[in-house]
Design a protein around this motif. Structure first.
Motif, PDB file in Angstrom:
ATOM      1  N   LEU A  23      12.960  11.591   1.526  1.00  0.00           N
ATOM      2  CA  LEU A  23      12.434  10.627   2.496  1.00  0.00           C
ATOM      3  C   LEU A  23      10.930  10.827   2.687  1.00  0.00           C
ATOM      4  O   LEU A  23      10.179   9.857   2.839  1.00  0.00           O
ATOM      5  N   ALA A  24      10.505  12.079   2.667  1.00  0.00           N
ATOM      6  CA  ALA A  24       9.075  12.351   2.798  1.00  0.00           C
ATOM      7  C   ALA A  24       8.287  11.721   1.652  1.00  0.00           C
ATOM      8  O   ALA A  24       7.232  11.096   1.860  1.00  0.00           O
ATOM      9  N   LEU A  25       8.817  11.863   0.434  1.00  0.00           N
ATOM     10  CA  LEU A  25       8.147  11.288  -0.720  1.00  0.00           C
ATOM     11  C   LEU A  25       8.131   9.758  -0.660  1.00  0.00           C
ATOM     12  O   LEU A  25       7.153   9.121  -1.052  1.00  0.00           O
ATOM     13  N   ASN A  26       9.228   9.191  -0.161  1.00  0.00           N
ATOM     14  CA  ASN A  26       9.263   7.728  -0.011  1.00  0.00           C
ATOM     15  C   ASN A  26       8.213   7.252   0.987  1.00  0.00           C
ATOM     16  O   ASN A  26       7.617   6.175   0.815  1.00  0.00           O
ATOM     17  N   THR A  27       7.999   8.046   2.032  1.00  0.00           N
ATOM     18  CA  THR A  27       6.972   7.692   3.020  1.00  0.00           C
ATOM     19  C   THR A  27       5.587   7.716   2.376  1.00  0.00           C
ATOM     20  O   THR A  27       4.766   6.808   2.578  1.00  0.00           O
ATOM     21  N   ILE A  28       5.328   8.744   1.581  1.00  0.00           N
ATOM     22  CA  ILE A  28       4.038   8.834   0.883  1.00  0.00           C
ATOM     23  C   ILE A  28       3.876   7.658  -0.089  1.00  0.00           C
ATOM     24  O   ILE A  28       2.793   7.069  -0.194  1.00  0.00           O
ATOM     25  N   LYS A  29       4.970   7.293  -0.783  1.00  0.00           N
ATOM     26  CA  LYS A  29       4.908   6.171  -1.722  1.00  0.00           C
ATOM     27  C   LYS A  29       4.585   4.863  -1.009  1.00  0.00           C
ATOM     28  O   LYS A  29       3.882   3.999  -1.556  1.00  0.00           O
ATOM     29  N   LEU A  30       5.112   4.728   0.229  1.00  0.00           N
ATOM     30  CA  LEU A  30       4.772   3.546   1.033  1.00  0.00           C
ATOM     31  C   LEU A  30       3.272   3.491   1.294  1.00  0.00           C
ATOM     32  O   LEU A  30       2.633   2.438   1.184  1.00  0.00           O
ATOM     33  N   LEU A  31       2.719   4.627   1.640  1.00  0.00           N
ATOM     34  CA  LEU A  31       1.281   4.692   1.908  1.00  0.00           C
ATOM     35  C   LEU A  31       0.473   4.396   0.643  1.00  0.00           C
ATOM     36  O   LEU A  31      -0.562   3.726   0.697  1.00  0.00           O
ATOM     37  N   VAL A  32       0.975   4.906  -0.487  1.00  0.00           N
ATOM     38  CA  VAL A  32       0.304   4.631  -1.766  1.00  0.00           C
ATOM     39  C   VAL A  32       0.327   3.132  -2.053  1.00  0.00           C
ATOM     40  O   VAL A  32      -0.674   2.538  -2.473  1.00  0.00           O
ATOM     41  N   GLU A  33       1.481   2.523  -1.818  1.00  0.00           N
ATOM     42  CA  GLU A  33       1.650   1.095  -2.087  1.00  0.00           C
ATOM     43  C   GLU A  33       0.662   0.263  -1.265  1.00  0.00           C
ATOM     44  O   GLU A  33       0.178  -0.765  -1.742  1.00  0.00           O
ATOM     45  N   HIS A  34       0.371   0.711  -0.028  1.00  0.00           N
ATOM     46  CA  HIS A  34      -0.544  -0.031   0.838  1.00  0.00           C
ATOM     47  C   HIS A  34      -1.961   0.535   0.794  1.00  0.00           C
ATOM     48  O   HIS A  34      -2.793   0.235   1.659  1.00  0.00           O
ATOM     49  N   LYS A  35      -2.215   1.395  -0.236  1.00  0.00           N
ATOM     50  CA  LYS A  35      -3.564   1.883  -0.543  1.00  0.00           C
ATOM     51  C   LYS A  35      -4.208   2.627   0.638  1.00  0.00           C
ATOM     52  O   LYS A  35      -5.392   2.442   0.933  1.00  0.00           O
TER      53      LYS A  35
END
Length: 925
Positions: free
Chosen positions: A337-349
């Protein structure tokens, strides 16, 4: 009426028998057959509404059958002998039996039994995803419940029930009604009739005042409906159901659902708002997830909150930072879940938040076995942001950790390899081979000793070898390729790498050896197309490096192993051109021709296969190879055997082309040339068996050519035939020579055929005459016949060539004289006739053009005949021949003085002897 009752009794008995058999069945297929039979029998049951004893008995029996069948279904389902679908069908049949007698009449016990059976049948149909059938059963249950309710009210009105009994029975009925409504709502949702389902849920909700314990069940049912509609992407309906579930979960005074479950409902509600329309409903989603987090804090809720805040363009960064912090610091946070949260942030730059977050996670999960996943995402982020130094430092730390105290799991390690190879490939494509090598080396350091035989390790070493090759570090390239060969000895890719190194180093032997090993890979399971593609590349590279020998070997290997016919043909064309270009090499002309001939034979075989598949391109390919064979045949003037083989191949290629006039003429010419070459080979052959073989082949080619001539003559394309050219004449001549040498008996027929040809000239007949005299034929009669016809044709020409004509007479007379005895006058009669013809020509036709040397030969031959006859005592015959010789003497010019005196004196002696012989003869008389 009696007949009807009797039929009903029979049907009831059959139903009982089927049910009894069904009870014993353990095979589901047989049970299904029984159920189908039972359904047919139920359709026959009718007319049980009367009050006759038989009808009442039949009704009672059917009720028993219904109960028995129901119990059988329950037992078999519990024992696992019925599938969901068959369970529903059997229960449905039991329900039908129960309702056969006065469907809405009967005692309270019967009605309650029908409610139970109908409602559970409806449940069974829902369990096998057949909501329409469920509706039928649930409607029957609802009707029975309404009947029960009326019965209760009538009993109260009649004073048969107390107030307590009334409330008790109404509660029982409402419980069943609540269950039926829930099932009907479930059926409606399955059929996407959400308005109907919501009305039914509202009716259930109205009943909760009397059935408060059912609140939790109804809340869960609405939640399930929300999940189902969410999964079907019906987000508006999902929101409605989840809101209903949440409201029901609050309860009245006391919560009906736990905080944890309420939070779960609210999180799904927030997700539904977000999926429905994130721009319009993000605030509602945020409110829902905020309420969920206050009900029960969970990392999933905090993650969802971050997601919602990222969707909004108006939320302050501070709120987002706080939400991310709350999420990443939650004690129950998982790595995934932590990695998914980081991926969300990556997706929104949100780059800074990403970098800070991943550093936080690295510290937070330092002791976790899943730390490698965090490092993996961190590496991807650094690479995407082109922070290469940081990425390299991270990789080096990961390698150190992996090889010491924090080994990476297999899956994470594979993903590390993919990232590293991707980075290396980018550097390789950018021609930065040192950088590519560095990334490949990182990957190499992540392989353990147990992975050294892995195919991926072989690929890695090949890639490293390619980098070294571009850097012109050939020794290191070779070392890496050898390491790849150790990991995967049968790989054609590895052999190609070794080939490339050897070629660039100028080691042709090693390059050819690598090609040989490359070609054996298809025998060990490698894809044919892979090997063929690599061999093609090898040939192309050899061409680029101007290494003819290696290029030829690569192409020959391709021809030998490729299953792609067009590819083989292309390779053969290249090989043929190469051999033609370097035909004067150390191999020698003969050897080169032998090799090219083998290429042509292979090409012909492949073209036949291609023609059978009816693919395009056969004619163009065949035409190209036909021209090559023709030109090579013409160049083999000194080698008749090779000429024959090339023209034979030319004929075979032309046979693959359309049968138009141009191609038929080509075929005719090829067969004619092949026959001529065969005859020449037979003339040159020292081995008798080889000579016989070539003569027989010549006859076959003659037959083939003659057949082609017939095809041309019969062709509808044009009126042209073979009669206007010399081909038929040459065919007869070739056939005559071959058969004469083979000793075959039908030579006279061939002479007759030639004599019937208007285009046959004297020379042809003279040739046939000469051939007929050679061993093993030795047929002077045929020679004489041919020579006579030759002389005739000489004399028929407008400007007779008396030199040629004289030679024909020479041969004819010599041949005839050789047949007889010198002392026998009769054996010379035939020759005497030919002398007279020759003398007539000399006297009357030649006008002095008859060659003097031939006249001298005729004169000498006649004189010798006369002398031999004189010696034998044949004076008259001797006088004839000597007289002929004296006549011929008169036609000599410069040579006459050499013979005149001597011959005149001898001729006088001959005449004196003849006169003396006459005197003696007269005296004796």
């Amino acid at each position: 009426m009696k007949d009807s009752e009797s039929e009903v009794s029979t049907t009831v008995a059959q139903i009982q028998a089927v049910i009894k058999a069904l009870e014993k069945d353990k095979d589901e297929d047989k049970a299904a057959q029984r159920a189908a039979k039972l359904s047919e029998l139920l359709d026959k049951v009718s007319g049980l509404d009367g009050d006759s004893d038989k009808n009442r008995n039949a009704s009672a029996e059917l009720q028993k059958c219904a109960v028995n069948l129901w119990n059988i279904a329950v037992a078999k389902r519990a024992g696992g002998h019925l599938s969901s679908d068959l369970n529903a069908r059997v229960r449905h049949l039991a329900c039908q039996l129960a309702f056969k007698v006065s469907p809405l009449e009967g005692s309270e016990v019967v009605l309650k039994r029908r409610v139970m059976m109908a409602s559970k049948t409806g449940r069974a149909w829902l369990d096998c995803s057949n909501p329409s059938m469920a509706d039928n059963s649930l409607s029957l249950a609802s009707e029975c419940l309404e009947k029960l309710t009326k019965n209760v009210l009538l009993a109260v009105a009649d004073g048969k029930l107390s107030e307590d009994d009334k409330e008790k029975q109404k509660t029982e009925i409402e419980k069943d009604m609540f269950k039926v409504f829930c099932y009907q709502a479930e059926s409606a949702v399955a059929q996407e009739q959400h308005d109907v389902a919501m009305r039914l849920a509202q009716r259930c909700k109205e009943m909760l005042a009397r059935l408060p314990k059912e609140t939790t069940f109804l809340a869960m049912l609405c939640y399930n409906f929300g999940v189902e509609t969410y999964q079907k992407q019906k987000y508006e309906e999902a929101v409605a159901w989840l809101r209903e579930s949440f409201e029901l979960g609050k309860g009245h005074g006391q919560p009906a659902t736990s905080s944890k479950n309420q939070a779960r409902t609210l999180r799904l509600l927030a997700s539904a708002y977000l999926e429905w329309d994130s721009k319009q409903h993000w605030q509602k989603a945020l409110n829902a997830v905020g309420l969920a987090n206050s009900e029960h804090s969970h990392p999933a809720g905090l993650h969802l909150k971050v997601h919602i805040l990222l969707v909004s363009d108006t939320v302050e960064d501070s709120r987002l930072v706080a939400a991310v912090t709350d999420c990443l610091h939650h004690p129950e946070l998982t790595v995934e879940l932590a990695l998914n949260t980081i991926k969300l942030l990556v997706e929104h730059k949100r780059t800074q938040l990403v970098l800070d977050g991943v550093k936080q996670l690295t510290q937070q999960f330092q002791a976790s076995p899943e730390l490698g996943k965090v490092h993996l995402l961190h590496l991807r982020i650094l690479l995407d942001n082109r922070q290469l130094q940081g990425a390299k430092a991270l990789v080096e730390d990961c390698i150190t950790g992996h090889n010491t105290t924090q080994p990476l799991d297999t899956t994470t390690r594979k993903r590390f390899h993919l990232l590293l190879w991707e980075q290396a490939a980018q550097a390789y494509e950018a021609n930065d081979h040192e950088e590519a090598l560095r990334w490949y080396d990182y990957s190499r350091n992540l392989f353990s000793s147990s992975d050294r035989q892995d195919n991926n390790m072989a690929k890695l070493e090949r890639n490293r070898s390619a980098c070294y090759l571009h850097l012109k570090q050939y020794d290191k390239a070779l070392e890496a390729a050898r390491q790849a060969e150790t990991c995967d000895p049968t790989s054609p890719h590895t052999q190609y790498a070794l080939f490339k190194i050897a070629l660039l180093q100028g080691n042709s032997d090693a390059a050819i050896e690598a090609i040989e090993r490359m070609g054996t890979a298809d025998e060990k399971g490698e894809e044919d197309s892979t090997v063929e593609g690599l061999v093609c590349l090898a040939a192309q590279l050899a061409f680029e490096e101007s290494n003819r020998d290696v290029a030829i070997r690569a192409l020959e290997r391709l021809v030998q192993h490729s299953h792609n016919i067009q590819q083989v043909l292309t390779a053969i064309r290249c090989l043929t051109r190469l051999r033609l270009t370097f035909s004067a090499s150390s191999d020698g002309q003969r050897s080169s021709n032998d090799i090219i001939l083998s290429y042509l034979e292979k090409a012909h075989s492949k073209l036949q296969e291609l023609k059978e598949t009816k693919e395009d391109g056969v004619v163009n390919e065949a035409t190209w190879f036909m021209k090559i064979a023709w030109n090579l045949g013409l160049k083999c003037g000194d080698d008749s055997n090779m000429m024959h083989q090339f023209f034979d191949m030319c004929f075979k290629f032309s046979s693959l082309c359309p049968e138009d006039m141009a191609n038929l003429v080509r075929k005719k010419t090829c067969a004619l040339m092949a026959a001529a070459a065969c005859l020449q080979s037979a003339r040159n052959a020292s081995d008798p068996d080889e000579k016989m073989k070539m003569l027989k082949k010549a006859i076959l080619h003659v037959d083939t050519c003659r057949e082609t001539c017939r095809e041309i003559s019969n062709s509808k394309i044009t009126d042209t035939d073979c009669s206007g050219d010399s081909t038929p004449l040459l065919l007869c001549l070739y056939e005559f020579e071959a058969k004469a040498q083979l000793g075959e008996p039908d030579l006279a027929l061939l002479v007759d055929r030639v004599m019937g040809m208007p285009q046959a000239d004297a020379k042809t007949l003279e040739t046939m005459a000469a051939l007929a005299q050679e061993a093993p034929a030795a047929l002077p009669t045929i020679s004489v016949k041919a020579l006579k016809e030759a002389i005739k044709r000489h004399l028929q020409t407008p400007n007779t060539d008396f030199t040629k004509c004289s030679k024909a007479f020479h041969s004819l007379i010599q041949l005839v004289l050789n047949k007889g005895s010198n002392s026998d006058p009769s054996s010379k009669e035939e020759a005497w006739g030919y002398y007279k013809e020759a003398m007539d020509i000399i006297d009357n036709k030649s006008q002095g053009s008859y060659p003097e040397m031939e006249i001298l030969w005729l004169m000498t031959k006649a004189w010798n005949c006369g002398i031999h006859l004189l010696s034998a005592g044949h004076y008259v015959d001797a006088e004839h021949w000597c007289g002929m010789s004296m006549k011929l003497l008169k036609h000599l010019s410069s040579l006459r003085t050499h013979y005149d005196t001597q011959m005149t004196a001898v001729y006088g002696e001959v005449l004196a002897k003849i006169e003396a012989q006459k005197v003696r003869s007269n005296k004796e008389e």
